[in-house]
Design an enzyme around this catalytic site. Structure first.
Site: not given
Ligand code: NAP
Length: 251
Positions: A146, A160
């Site tokens: 991130s 985080y």
């Molecule tokens: P998201 O929309 O909240 O999606 C979460 C996904 O991860 C869902 O498939 C969820 O499954 C699964 N999940 C959550 N906890 C889990 C666990 N303990 N074990 C296995 N699966 C789990 O998240 P996102 O925004 O796409 O983020 C994905 C990655 O990108 C993360 O590592 C996050 O830190 C990183 N990131 C995101 C952003 C942003 O702005 N969105 C920015 C920088 C980095 P369920 O559907 O079953 O809950």
């Protein structure tokens, strides 16, 4: 295309960035394993969508905060497809907005268990299957870091940010460790991306509130992150390892 038989596993692949990686991976010809934590409906819907588009996919439930679940996820890949070519360490969590002087040990332990320990254990399992040292045929890993790793996320979630700093260091170290064993390891650092993660952390309007302050005056999309991930997984990135690519719109 040449990737037609290849297998891609994405943790947290059912929603957000992970789901975009799964969709794009299926389009690139990978057979796709969609890991999820609890929302089976979303995972099944994505698998159905990939199959409807002519792809091959299945969903596997498992919490990356549990070593037993991680082993079960990789064993499901072994049983169903019998190979692993590409792995995306995507599952990660944020938590409620807080200052460090308000954080409990339980919060910190959960954050580090899922975002750091889980990612390292998953990479361990991927390396065991990909590395020529273990009889594998090579492969590629992409860790999702991130922009917070660099910015620190003060007044939001420094814990985080620190967990993602660990992912950056882990990416460089593992990349060098397995570079001569056919395995490339890279990371992507997304900026503010429009997914449900902000609502999960108790800030559903985070994107709307922050977007005017961003260099491009908008958040990124999950698809924009996914295309960078697919590039790093692909043979087009064959001499790229230990790289950390900002996909943060200049943030
Ligand atoms: P998201 O929309 O909240 O999606 C979460 C996904 O991860 C869902 O498939 C969820 O499954 C699964 N999940 C959550 N906890 C889990 C666990 N303990 N074990 C296995 N699966 C789990 O998240 P996102 O925004 O796409 O983020 C994905 C990655 O990108 C993360 O590592 C996050 O830190 C990183 N990131 C995101 C952003 C942003 O702005 N969105 C920015 C920088 C980095 P369920 O559907 O079953 O809950």
């Amino acid at each position: 295309m040449s990737d037609v038989q290849k297998v891609l596993l994405v943790t947290g692949g059912s929603r957000g960035i992970g789901a975009a990686v799964c969709r794009l991976g299926a389009k690139a010809g990978y057979r796709v394993v969609v890991n999820y934590a609890s929302n089976q409906t979303a995972a099944n819907a994505l698998v159905g969508e990939i199959k409807a588009g002519g792809g091959n996919a299945f969903a596997v439930k498992g919490d990356v905060g549990s070593e037993a679940d991680i082993l079960a996820i990789f064993e499901a890949v072994d049983r169903t497809y019998g190979r692993l070519d590409a792995f995306v360490n995507n599952a990660g969590i944020v938590d409620a907005k807080a200052r460090v002087d308000e954080m409990s040990a339980a919060r910190l332990e959960r954050m580090m268990r899922i975002n750091v320990v889980g990612s390292i254990l998953c990479a361990r399992e991927a390396v065991k299957r990909m590395s020529t040292r273990h009889g594998g045929k090579g492969g590629a890993i992409v860790n999702i870091s991130s922009a917070a790793a660099v910015l620190g996320a003060p007044d939001n979630y420094v814990d985080y940010a620190a967990s993602k700093g660990a992912i950056d260091t882990f990416t460089v170290g593992l990349a060098r460790e397995v570079a001569a064993e056919g395995v490339r390891v890279n990371a992507v650092r997304p900026g503010i991306i429009d997914t449900d993660i902000h609502a999960s952390g108790g800030q559903p309007d985070r994107v709307a509130l922050i977007q005017d302050t961003l260099p491009m005056k908008r958040a990124g999309t999950a698809d924009e992150v996914a295309s960078a991930v697919l590039y790093l997984l692909s043979d087009a990135a064959s001499y790229t390892t230990g790289a950390i690519l900002n996909v943060s719109g200049g943030r």
